[in-house]
Enzyme design. Structure first.
Site, PDB file in Angstrom:
ATOM      1  N   PRO A 115       0.924  -1.232   0.007  1.00  0.00           N
ATOM      2  CA  PRO A 115       0.097  -0.121   0.002  1.00  0.00           C
ATOM      3  C   PRO A 115       0.863   1.423   0.043  1.00  0.00           C
ATOM      4  CG  PRO A 115      -0.843  -1.547   1.605  1.00  0.00           C
ATOM      5  CD  PRO A 115       0.440  -2.120   1.176  1.00  0.00           C
ATOM      6  N   CYS A 116       0.317   2.326  -0.860  1.00  0.00           N
ATOM      7  CA  CYS A 116       1.357   3.405  -1.007  1.00  0.00           C
ATOM      8  C   CYS A 116       1.134   4.690  -0.162  1.00  0.00           C
ATOM      9  CB  CYS A 116       1.216   3.951  -2.430  1.00  0.00           C
ATOM     10  SG  CYS A 116      -0.511   4.380  -3.119  1.00  0.00           S
TER      11      CYS A 116
END
Length: 417
Positions: A115-116
């Site tokens: 996840p960014c």
């Protein structure tokens, strides 16, 4: 050539690699709704390749339910989707599930990106400590554990551009050191989705890693051009008009024939069954703002500044930032602004350009901006229409068309076996 997809999301990256000829071993994903999407897509690929595609079409038409769809696919295919959070607590269980899927085979490739939010510029700006305390900063350490265990020839790691600057570059630097310690050299590419035929300005980092005992002939992804292009209007032209809150989840007819872009991008791919062309409802105030925003854009190519609205329409206390919180998806552009996961919360940043429809874009229109094919169905945890779950998955996804180009380039240039 096979692959494991970590942090798989709805499977945009996987879709591209599958299309290019790779075969998935397993998808690992924390979000339960996305896992149902992955299972449904696995069913699509299995049924299509085994002359059972009518069963999938029956599902899109609402003739059979989800359990009936899954009854047509082997148990091992259902087990290939692993609904677990990657981390110390679950890794032994995930390893066991992947090992059973492999049945002694070696792994050619690992794909996926953590996840960014912890690396993104927006995420850091909204966090009190700039995301310094966010555990997602260190999910690359978990990624490395999978490299160490499965020893793929290569890996493809996708993330946001902000990874370069997060922690003043320390995370990317530490990644490189850790991956090298595990036996992998890396190359980092900054890519533009529109160069891959996606009609969206989406900037991402693609890290390609390879075992340090061979030197691959890597593609220059930063300067890659697919030659596929069009206008955003091409994405909307064949879809039925909708009003806010309108549309149906299963089986709608197209309003018109396809066009060159939709064909070249594999979005319209032969079926006559349109799904998830559903729009969220809006209140009267939002509709009034939408009319102003689309008028400004369509008449003068001007974006709406929130402070320019009539006073009775200004309900947000923050008047000094986020002036562009209402934004039209410009039909006359060759690439829209970026689709992000916030689209699951409201549609203000993704207003449909047709003032007569006066709404935010539908689930299917958002999916098309991310270059997902129309036969790709986004699931919720419960069966049936779930706009929020679908929008979240779409906003977080890797564009399928970009993923396919990357996979094609790897297959052309690198012999993994």
């Amino acid at each position: 050539m096979n692959y494991i997809d970590l942090f798989a999301g709805a499977g945009g990256l996987s879709e591209g690699f599958k299309r290019a000829g790779f075969e998935p071993v397993a998808h690992v994903e924390i979000d339960s709704a996305a896992c149902y999407t992955l299972k449904t897509r696995a069913a699509y690929h299995y049924l299509k390749s085994n002359n059972l595609f009518e069963n999938y079409l029956d599902y899109l038409k609402g003739n059979i339910n989800r359990n009936e769809l899954y009854s047509f696919i082997p148990e091992e295919l259902k087990n290939s989707v692993i609904n677990k959070a990657i981390g110390e607590e679950n890794n032994p269980v995930i390893f066991g599930a992947i090992d059973r899927q492999l049945a002694g085979k070696e792994v050619d490739l690992i794909i996926g990106g953590p996840p960014c939010q912890a690396y993104s510029l927006v995420g850091r700006a909204r966090s009190d400590d700039g995301m310094k305390g966010d555990s997602r900063n260190f999910l690359y350490v978990q990624y490395a554990k999978y490299l160490e265990r499965y020893q793929p020839k290569m890996f493809v790691f996708e993330n946001v551009l902000g990874l370069k600057s997060a922690g003043k570059g320390v995370y990317l630097h530490n990644m490189e050191k850790l991956f090298l310690k595990k036996g992998y050299k890396i190359n980092v590419f900054s890519v533009k989705a529109e160069n891959f035929g996606v009609l969206q300005k989406r900037r991402r980092l693609i890290i390609i890693g390879w075992k340090d005992d061979f030197t691959p002939n890597l593609p220059d992804l930063g300067n890659f051009k697919s030659g596929i292009g069009g206008m955003v209007s091409d994405l909307f032209s064949d879809l039925p008009d909708l009003q806010a809150g309108g549309g149906v989840d299963k089986f709608t007819k197209y309003a018109s024939t396809s066009n060159d872009y939709l064909a070249n991008a594999h979005i319209r791919n032969g079926i006559d069954t349109l799904t998830q062309h559903i729009a969220r409802p809006h209140n009267a105030q939002d509709k009034e703002i939408y009319r102003i925003a689309t008028g400004k854009w369509n008449d003068n190519q001007e974006r709406l500044n929130y402070n320019d609205l009539p006073e009775h329409l200004k309900t947000h206390d923050n008047r000094t930032s986020f002036f562009d919180r209402f934004k039209v998806v410009g039909a006359n552009l060759n690439a829209s602004h970026t689709v992000v996961a916030h689209i699951a919360k409201d549609g203000h940043y993704y207003i449909h350009p047709d003032q007569l429809q006066n709404r935010s874009i539908s689930v299917r229109e958002a999916a098309r901006l991310q270059s997902f094919p129309d036969d790709f169905y986004f699931e919720g945890v419960k069966e049936g229409a779930n706009r929020t779950a679908a929008f979240k998955q779409i906003g977080n996804a890797v564009p399928a068309l970009m993923a396919q180009s990357i996979a094609d380039q790897i297959i052309k240039r690198v012999k993994l076996k």
